[in-house]
Design a protein around this motif. Structure first.
Motif, short mmCIF file in Angstrom:
data_model
loop_
_atom_site.label_atom_id
_atom_site.label_comp_id
_atom_site.label_asym_id
_atom_site.label_seq_id
_atom_site.Cartn_x
_atom_site.Cartn_y
_atom_site.Cartn_z
N LEU A 1 5.93 -6.25 -12.97
CA LEU A 1 5.89 -7.05 -11.74
C LEU A 1 6.40 -6.26 -10.54
CD1 LEU A 1 7.15 -10.48 -13.11
CD2 LEU A 1 4.86 -9.94 -12.25
N ALA A 2 7.26 -5.27 -10.77
CA ALA A 2 7.81 -4.48 -9.68
C ALA A 2 6.86 -3.38 -9.20
CB ALA A 2 9.13 -3.84 -10.12
N LEU A 3 5.85 -3.05 -10.00
CA LEU A 3 4.90 -1.99 -9.60
C LEU A 3 4.01 -2.48 -8.46
CD1 LEU A 3 3.70 -0.68 -13.08
CD2 LEU A 3 5.22 0.47 -11.47
N PRO A 4 3.63 -1.59 -7.56
CA PRO A 4 2.72 -1.99 -6.48
C PRO A 4 1.34 -2.33 -7.03
CG PRO A 4 3.13 0.38 -6.40
CD PRO A 4 4.03 -0.19 -7.46
N MET A 5 0.65 -3.24 -6.36
CA MET A 5 -0.68 -3.66 -6.80
C MET A 5 -1.69 -2.53 -6.74
SD MET A 5 -0.55 -6.75 -7.81
CE MET A 5 -2.18 -7.44 -7.71
N GLY A 6 -1.61 -1.70 -5.72
CA GLY A 6 -2.53 -0.58 -5.56
C GLY A 6 -1.75 0.71 -5.40
N PRO A 7 -1.24 1.26 -6.50
CA PRO A 7 -0.43 2.47 -6.36
C PRO A 7 -1.23 3.63 -5.79
CG PRO A 7 -0.96 2.10 -8.66
CD PRO A 7 -1.48 0.92 -7.89
N LEU A 8 -0.59 4.43 -4.95
CA LEU A 8 -1.22 5.60 -4.35
C LEU A 8 -0.43 6.83 -4.76
CD1 LEU A 8 -1.84 4.25 -0.76
CD2 LEU A 8 -3.48 4.40 -2.63
N CYS A 9 -1.10 7.96 -4.80
CA CYS A 9 -0.44 9.21 -5.19
C CYS A 9 0.48 9.72 -4.10
CB CYS A 9 -1.48 10.26 -5.57
SG CYS A 9 -2.66 10.62 -4.27
N ARG A 10 0.18 9.37 -2.84
CA ARG A 10 1.02 9.77 -1.71
C ARG A 10 0.72 8.83 -0.55
NH1 ARG A 10 -3.20 13.54 -2.08
NH2 ARG A 10 -4.40 13.68 -0.18
N GLU A 11 1.55 8.87 0.49
CA GLU A 11 1.42 7.95 1.62
C GLU A 11 0.07 8.04 2.33
OE1 GLU A 11 3.38 5.47 2.82
OE2 GLU A 11 4.56 5.72 1.00
N ASP A 12 -0.47 9.27 2.50
CA ASP A 12 -1.72 9.44 3.23
C ASP A 12 -2.94 9.47 2.31
OD1 ASP A 12 -1.01 11.88 2.13
OD2 ASP A 12 -1.89 13.05 3.76
N CYS A 13 -2.79 8.96 1.10
CA CYS A 13 -3.89 8.96 0.13
C CYS A 13 -5.01 8.02 0.60
CB CYS A 13 -3.38 8.50 -1.23
SG CYS A 13 -4.67 8.40 -2.50
N ALA A 14 -6.25 8.50 0.52
CA ALA A 14 -7.40 7.69 0.91
C ALA A 14 -7.86 6.79 -0.23
CB ALA A 14 -8.55 8.59 1.34
N GLY A 15 -7.40 7.06 -1.47
CA GLY A 15 -7.72 6.21 -2.61
C GLY A 15 -9.07 6.51 -3.23
N ILE A 16 -9.45 5.64 -4.12
CA ILE A 16 -10.73 5.74 -4.84
C ILE A 16 -11.63 4.64 -4.32
CG2 ILE A 16 -11.83 5.51 -7.10
CD1 ILE A 16 -9.32 6.76 -8.29
N CYS A 17 -12.87 4.97 -4.07
CA CYS A 17 -13.83 3.99 -3.55
C CYS A 17 -14.09 2.93 -4.62
CB CYS A 17 -15.13 4.67 -3.17
SG CYS A 17 -16.40 3.50 -2.61
N PRO A 18 -13.92 1.64 -4.30
CA PRO A 18 -14.16 0.60 -5.28
C PRO A 18 -15.65 0.40 -5.60
CG PRO A 18 -13.58 -0.38 -3.18
CD PRO A 18 -13.42 1.10 -3.04
N THR A 19 -16.52 0.95 -4.75
CA THR A 19 -17.96 0.80 -4.97
C THR A 19 -18.53 1.91 -5.84
OG1 THR A 19 -18.13 -0.24 -2.81
CG2 THR A 19 -20.17 0.52 -3.80
N CYS A 20 -18.31 3.16 -5.45
CA CYS A 20 -18.92 4.28 -6.19
C CYS A 20 -17.95 5.02 -7.08
CB CYS A 20 -19.60 5.25 -5.22
SG CYS A 20 -18.44 6.15 -4.17
#
Length: 91
Positions: free
Chosen positions: A43-62
């Motif tokens: 429950l304490a983990l973030p919902m969308g963890p990122l590798c770093r603050e400026d991470c663009a993430g993974i595209c949920p579509t492709c």
């Protein structure tokens, strides 16, 4: 709030009258809090963890790593992607 009560294991977890308190039974003076600690950590983990603050993430579509490859899925019309055919499946 959790309440640990020594007793028969067959009673398991119960809710009191208003459902606000969990009662967990234990035997022989040994309380296993592993599951409760695991639940609190998850429950304490973030919902969308990122590798770093400026991470663009993974595209949920492709599914492309947007840090390595530019993605134009936001500009494309909705309905595309690897799993678009699943939207047509009726349950």
């Amino acid at each position: 709030m959790l309440t640990f009560v020594e007793g028969d294991e067959s009673t398991g977890e119960e809710d009191d009258e208003d459902g606000a308190e969990d009662v967990i039974t234990f035997q022989d003076g040994v309380i296993d809090v592993g599951q409760e600690i695991r639940d609190e950590l998850l429950l304490a983990l973030p919902m969308g963890p990122l590798c770093r603050e400026d991470c663009a993430g993974i595209c949920p579509t492709c599914g492309v790593n947007r840090n390595l490859t530019p993605c134009d899925c936001a500009q494309r019309p909705a309905g595309g992607g690897k799993f678009a055919a699943l939207a047509k499946v009726k349950l």
